[in-house]
Design an enzyme around this catalytic site. Sequence first.
Site, PDB file in Angstrom:
ATOM      1  N   SER A 177      47.455  63.581  25.096  1.00  0.00           N
ATOM      2  CA  SER A 177      47.225  63.256  23.925  1.00  0.00           C
ATOM      3  C   SER A 177      45.901  62.992  23.630  1.00  0.00           C
ATOM      4  O   SER A 177      45.089  62.702  24.755  1.00  0.00           O
ATOM      5  CB  SER A 177      48.137  61.912  23.323  1.00  0.00           C
ATOM      6  N   ASP A 184      48.593  67.288  22.815  1.00  0.00           N
ATOM      7  CA  ASP A 184      49.617  66.899  22.104  1.00  0.00           C
ATOM      8  C   ASP A 184      48.943  66.434  20.747  1.00  0.00           C
ATOM      9  O   ASP A 184      47.984  65.503  20.781  1.00  0.00           O
ATOM     10  CB  ASP A 184      50.350  65.657  22.798  1.00  0.00           C
ATOM     11  N   HIS A 185      49.384  66.686  19.725  1.00  0.00           N
ATOM     12  CA  HIS A 185      48.916  66.299  18.521  1.00  0.00           C
ATOM     13  C   HIS A 185      47.308  66.311  18.289  1.00  0.00           C
ATOM     14  O   HIS A 185      46.626  65.300  17.863  1.00  0.00           O
ATOM     15  CB  HIS A 185      49.334  64.643  18.071  1.00  0.00           C
ATOM     16  N   GLU A 192      52.688  71.830  13.067  1.00  0.00           N
ATOM     17  CA  GLU A 192      53.407  70.817  12.841  1.00  0.00           C
ATOM     18  C   GLU A 192      53.825  70.995  11.371  1.00  0.00           C
ATOM     19  O   GLU A 192      52.720  70.864  10.446  1.00  0.00           O
ATOM     20  CB  GLU A 192      53.316  69.501  13.228  1.00  0.00           C
ATOM     21  N   HIS A 224      58.521  59.081  16.584  1.00  0.00           N
ATOM     22  CA  HIS A 224      57.968  58.515  17.845  1.00  0.00           C
ATOM     23  C   HIS A 224      57.995  57.135  18.169  1.00  0.00           C
ATOM     24  O   HIS A 224      58.363  56.499  17.011  1.00  0.00           O
ATOM     25  CB  HIS A 224      56.287  58.765  17.460  1.00  0.00           C
ATOM     26  N   GLY A 225      58.154  56.826  19.333  1.00  0.00           N
ATOM     27  CA  GLY A 225      58.048  55.499  19.975  1.00  0.00           C
ATOM     28  C   GLY A 225      59.614  54.961  20.282  1.00  0.00           C
ATOM     29  O   GLY A 225      60.631  55.935  20.216  1.00  0.00           O
ATOM     30  N   ALA A 269      61.439  62.778  20.811  1.00  0.00           N
ATOM     31  CA  ALA A 269      62.608  62.963  21.186  1.00  0.00           C
ATOM     32  C   ALA A 269      63.327  62.241  22.607  1.00  0.00           C
ATOM     33  O   ALA A 269      64.326  62.490  23.313  1.00  0.00           O
ATOM     34  CB  ALA A 269      62.915  64.512  21.754  1.00  0.00           C
ATOM     35  N   ILE A 310      58.699  64.437  25.327  1.00  0.00           N
ATOM     36  CA  ILE A 310      59.222  62.926  26.033  1.00  0.00           C
ATOM     37  C   ILE A 310      57.784  62.162  26.557  1.00  0.00           C
ATOM     38  O   ILE A 310      57.312  62.637  27.263  1.00  0.00           O
ATOM     39  CB  ILE A 310      60.280  62.993  27.249  1.00  0.00           C
ATOM     40  N   ASP A 311      57.802  60.916  25.911  1.00  0.00           N
ATOM     41  CA  ASP A 311      56.483  60.095  26.468  1.00  0.00           C
ATOM     42  C   ASP A 311      57.281  58.606  26.412  1.00  0.00           C
ATOM     43  O   ASP A 311      57.363  58.200  27.616  1.00  0.00           O
ATOM     44  CB  ASP A 311      55.562  60.211  25.171  1.00  0.00           C
TER      45      ASP A 311
HETATM   46  O1  LIG Z   1      56.756  63.376  20.512  1.00  0.00           O
HETATM   47  C1  LIG Z   1      56.235  62.955  21.447  1.00  0.00           C
HETATM   48  C2  LIG Z   1      55.032  63.153  21.796  1.00  0.00           C
HETATM   49  O2  LIG Z   1      54.234  63.975  21.174  1.00  0.00           O
HETATM   50  C3  LIG Z   1      56.945  61.639  22.227  1.00  0.00           C
HETATM   51  O3  LIG Z   1      57.843  61.435  21.554  1.00  0.00           O
HETATM   52  P1  LIG Z   1      58.684  59.915  22.207  1.00  0.00           P
HETATM   53  O4  LIG Z   1      57.895  58.573  21.756  1.00  0.00           O
HETATM   54  O5  LIG Z   1      60.203  60.021  21.577  1.00  0.00           O
HETATM   55  O6  LIG Z   1      58.769  59.901  23.597  1.00  0.00           O
HETATM   56  O1  LIG Z   2      53.081  61.341  19.787  1.00  0.00           O
HETATM   57  C1  LIG Z   2      52.727  60.182  20.377  1.00  0.00           C
HETATM   58  C2  LIG Z   2      52.832  60.444  22.032  1.00  0.00           C
HETATM   59  O2  LIG Z   2      53.809  59.507  22.445  1.00  0.00           O
HETATM   60  C3  LIG Z   2      51.465  60.043  22.593  1.00  0.00           C
HETATM   61  O3  LIG Z   2      50.970  58.643  22.556  1.00  0.00           O
HETATM   62  P1  LIG Z   2      49.537  58.369  22.487  1.00  0.00           P
HETATM   63  O4  LIG Z   2      48.772  58.862  21.158  1.00  0.00           O
HETATM   64  O5  LIG Z   2      49.719  56.828  22.480  1.00  0.00           O
HETATM   65  O6  LIG Z   2      48.902  58.798  23.873  1.00  0.00           O
HETATM   66 ZN   LIG Z   3      54.693  64.007  19.028  1.00  0.00          ZN
HETATM   67 ZN   LIG Z   4      52.388  64.827  13.766  1.00  0.00          ZN
END
Ligand SMILES: O=C(CO)COP(=O)(O)O
Ligand SMILES: O=C[C@H](O)COP(=O)(O)O
Ligand SMILES: [Zn+2]
Ligand SMILES: [Zn+2]
Length: 309
Positions: free
Chosen positions: A50, A82-83, A134, A180-181, A213, A255-256
């Site tokens: 990210s 990611d994002h 997205e 998320h979260g 997820a 999965i984070d």
């Molecule tokens: O979508 C995610 C990262 O882009 C992570 O999602 P979680 O917070 O459910 O693990």
């Molecule tokens: O989508 C969010 C991911 O869990 C990444 O989180 P972060 O931006 O805190 O690294």
């Molecule tokens: Zn995400």
């Molecule tokens: Zn988004």
Amino acid sequence: MPLVTSKEMFKKAYEGQYAVGAFNVNNMEIIQGIVDAAKEEQAPLILQVSAGARKYAKHVYLIKLVEAALEDSGLPICLHLDHGEDFDICKSCIDGGFSSVMIDGSKLPFEENIALTKKVVDYAHERNVVVEAELGRLAGVEDAVKVNAKDATYTDPDQAVEFVERTGVDSLAIAIGTSHGAYKFKGECKLDFDRLETISKLLPNFPLVLHGASTVLPEFVEKCNNFGGQIKGAQGVPEDMLLKAGKLGVCKINIDTDLRLAMTASIREHLAKNPSDFDPRQYLKPARAAIKSMVQHKIRNVLNCSGRL
Ligand SMILES: O=C(CO)COP(=O)(O)O
Ligand SMILES: O=C[C@H](O)COP(=O)(O)O
Ligand SMILES: [Zn+2]
Ligand SMILES: [Zn+2]
């Protein structure tokens, strides 16, 4: 083994009705735990970074760690942003060696999301990098910004078709009720599987992506709380729902949170039980092992991608 894109991984996943895990990485122990799990399971693997991870660890450290993982494991790995919130961060990751990027224009109006995504796709495809976009907006915490449930919007199926056609994007993250979260639902988890099925039918052979997820595995939440943590009311997506999503065109599952919880639970337990320890290796070693075994569990029982190399 050089980095690979997710193209072949998604083709096989779509045909085999399973999903590839995309795990967020921030440091060496997290990368090692995940990669060791994937190697033992002979599973396809996406490591994702990210903006926050790049800020924390620096692009160059993450790239070099992933290069080390490629060399050490011999696995084909896809390295994904990611994002990505604008063209510049996507360009920086494409130029800086990633094999996949996400441009997240989901908070923009439809036409602006299309224009931004198309710009990234054009730049990426010329350089053999694949792009995820997205459409629809998840609730929860993203890059330390909280999106309230009232601002979340589910993906419109017809818009999804138009979006994919006009942008040429390689995969699409959709919103069907995940977030998320660690606090995804109050009460029962409800996902809009009818919507997922409709999108999937309208976009045959096209890989969909499920963000937010994590299952928020109760064993880790309990362990955190038992050893001094305060994670109350945390709840995620049940595993059977993720398996179902994998059969309906979802080829990538993000999965984070479950990684964070596994690591933190292990560190809390270790320090509580061994109060005189102060060598980081003493608590990071079991934390890395906890990540490995959690990821193996996901690969086998949730993603169904064990032995799919
Ligand atoms: O979508 C995610 C990262 O882009 C992570 O999602 P979680 O917070 O459910 O693990
Ligand atoms: O989508 C969010 C991911 O869990 C990444 O989180 P972060 O931006 O805190 O690294
Ligand atoms: Zn995400
Ligand atoms: Zn988004």
